[in-house]
Design a protein around this motif. Structure first.
Motif, PDB file in Angstrom:
ATOM      1  N   SER A 199       2.305 -75.563  20.164  1.00  0.00           N
ATOM      2  CA  SER A 199       2.096 -76.785  19.398  1.00  0.00           C
ATOM      3  C   SER A 199       0.996 -77.613  20.047  1.00  0.00           C
ATOM      4  O   SER A 199       0.658 -77.419  21.209  1.00  0.00           O
ATOM      5  CB  SER A 199       3.393 -77.583  19.302  1.00  0.00           C
ATOM      6  OG  SER A 199       3.847 -77.920  20.588  1.00  0.00           O
ATOM      7  N   GLY A 200       0.459 -78.532  19.289  1.00  0.00           N
ATOM      8  CA  GLY A 200      -0.571 -79.425  19.808  1.00  0.00           C
ATOM      9  C   GLY A 200      -1.940 -79.070  19.292  1.00  0.00           C
ATOM     10  O   GLY A 200      -2.086 -78.476  18.228  1.00  0.00           O
ATOM     11  N   LYS A 211      -6.199 -77.159  26.585  1.00  0.00           N
ATOM     12  CA  LYS A 211      -7.160 -76.866  27.650  1.00  0.00           C
ATOM     13  C   LYS A 211      -7.012 -77.849  28.813  1.00  0.00           C
ATOM     14  O   LYS A 211      -7.090 -77.457  29.978  1.00  0.00           O
ATOM     15  CB  LYS A 211      -8.579 -76.867  27.111  1.00  0.00           C
ATOM     16  CG  LYS A 211      -8.868 -75.674  26.211  1.00  0.00           C
ATOM     17  CD  LYS A 211     -10.325 -75.574  25.814  1.00  0.00           C
ATOM     18  CE  LYS A 211     -10.749 -76.738  24.983  1.00  0.00           C
ATOM     19  NZ  LYS A 211     -12.135 -76.618  24.486  1.00  0.00           N
ATOM     20  N   ALA A 212      -6.768 -79.108  28.505  1.00  0.00           N
ATOM     21  CA  ALA A 212      -6.575 -80.110  29.561  1.00  0.00           C
ATOM     22  C   ALA A 212      -5.315 -79.806  30.371  1.00  0.00           C
ATOM     23  O   ALA A 212      -5.303 -79.932  31.605  1.00  0.00           O
ATOM     24  CB  ALA A 212      -6.504 -81.510  28.956  1.00  0.00           C
ATOM     25  N   GLU A 213      -4.258 -79.400  29.684  1.00  0.00           N
ATOM     26  CA  GLU A 213      -3.003 -79.047  30.357  1.00  0.00           C
ATOM     27  C   GLU A 213      -3.199 -77.839  31.271  1.00  0.00           C
ATOM     28  O   GLU A 213      -2.727 -77.817  32.407  1.00  0.00           O
ATOM     29  CB  GLU A 213      -1.944 -78.753  29.297  1.00  0.00           C
ATOM     30  CG  GLU A 213      -0.558 -78.491  29.833  1.00  0.00           C
ATOM     31  CD  GLU A 213       0.453 -78.246  28.724  1.00  0.00           C
ATOM     32  OE1 GLU A 213       1.455 -77.576  29.011  1.00  0.00           O
ATOM     33  OE2 GLU A 213       0.262 -78.723  27.585  1.00  0.00           O
ATOM     34  N   LEU A 214      -3.906 -76.833  30.775  1.00  0.00           N
ATOM     35  CA  LEU A 214      -4.178 -75.644  31.591  1.00  0.00           C
ATOM     36  C   LEU A 214      -5.034 -75.994  32.796  1.00  0.00           C
ATOM     37  O   LEU A 214      -4.770 -75.542  33.911  1.00  0.00           O
ATOM     38  CB  LEU A 214      -4.855 -74.559  30.744  1.00  0.00           C
ATOM     39  CG  LEU A 214      -4.001 -73.958  29.634  1.00  0.00           C
ATOM     40  CD1 LEU A 214      -4.861 -73.113  28.712  1.00  0.00           C
ATOM     41  CD2 LEU A 214      -2.853 -73.146  30.214  1.00  0.00           C
ATOM     42  N   ASP A 215      -6.055 -76.828  32.588  1.00  0.00           N
ATOM     43  CA  ASP A 215      -6.929 -77.241  33.683  1.00  0.00           C
ATOM     44  C   ASP A 215      -6.135 -77.980  34.753  1.00  0.00           C
ATOM     45  O   ASP A 215      -6.296 -77.733  35.952  1.00  0.00           O
ATOM     46  CB  ASP A 215      -8.056 -78.122  33.138  1.00  0.00           C
ATOM     47  CG  ASP A 215      -9.058 -78.487  34.213  1.00  0.00           C
ATOM     48  OD1 ASP A 215      -9.619 -77.571  34.850  1.00  0.00           O
ATOM     49  OD2 ASP A 215      -9.270 -79.703  34.429  1.00  0.00           O
ATOM     50  N   ALA A 216      -5.244 -78.867  34.335  1.00  0.00           N
ATOM     51  CA  ALA A 216      -4.417 -79.620  35.285  1.00  0.00           C
ATOM     52  C   ALA A 216      -3.503 -78.701  36.090  1.00  0.00           C
ATOM     53  O   ALA A 216      -3.163 -79.001  37.234  1.00  0.00           O
ATOM     54  CB  ALA A 216      -3.591 -80.672  34.550  1.00  0.00           C
ATOM     55  N   ALA A 217      -3.118 -77.567  35.489  1.00  0.00           N
ATOM     56  CA  ALA A 217      -2.258 -76.606  36.179  1.00  0.00           C
ATOM     57  C   ALA A 217      -3.072 -75.598  36.993  1.00  0.00           C
ATOM     58  O   ALA A 217      -2.494 -74.715  37.626  1.00  0.00           O
ATOM     59  CB  ALA A 217      -1.388 -75.866  35.158  1.00  0.00           C
TER      60      ALA A 217
END
Length: 129
Positions: free
Chosen positions: A81-82, A88-94
């Motif tokens: 979802s989203g 991409k921002a969530e993946l980058d933060a992880a």
């Protein structure tokens, strides 16, 4: 035969890859792990990554593990979802690198998707719903 859905997928990982799998799937992607305690106690040969209420990936350490190649595996696609930018921002933060971005045709139509690779060489298509 009337198939309703995919129930699970089995992925083998290196015998010593459990910590990396936990770091990627639980800590990086934020997915719930199941039966890790039973696996660690020697009661199950695998643990599971819960993708959705009715879908899991069984992760099984294997002493004979061979990394996937283009001749024996391409990717596992999941709908998320989203929107693509938030994903991409969530993946980058992880700390998870995006390999590529496409708008592929799949079972639910054509939607933006990002592709990431887990520590064992499996490619995941994260397709935005």
């Amino acid at each position: 035969m009337d198939v309703e859905a995919i129930d699970h997928v089995n992925l083998h990982i290196p015998e010593d890859g459990v910590d990396e799998a936990v770091a990627f799937y639980r800590d990086g992607l934020g997915l719930e792990l199941e039966n890790l305690d039973l696996f660690e106690a020697g009661e199950k040969p695998f643990f599971s990554v819960r993708l959705a209420p009715a879908h899991v990936v069984h992760v099984q350490p294997d002493p004979a593990f061979e990394p996937p190649s283009s001749s024996n595996f391409d990717h596992l696609a999941v709908t998320v979802s989203g929107d693509a930018e938030s994903l991409k921002a969530e993946l980058d933060a992880a700390g998870i690198e995006v390999d590529r971005e496409l708008d592929p045709l799949g079972a639910t139509g054509t939607n933006p998707a990002v592709y990431v690779t887990d520590p064992f060489g499996y490619t995941l298509e994260l397709k935005v719903a």
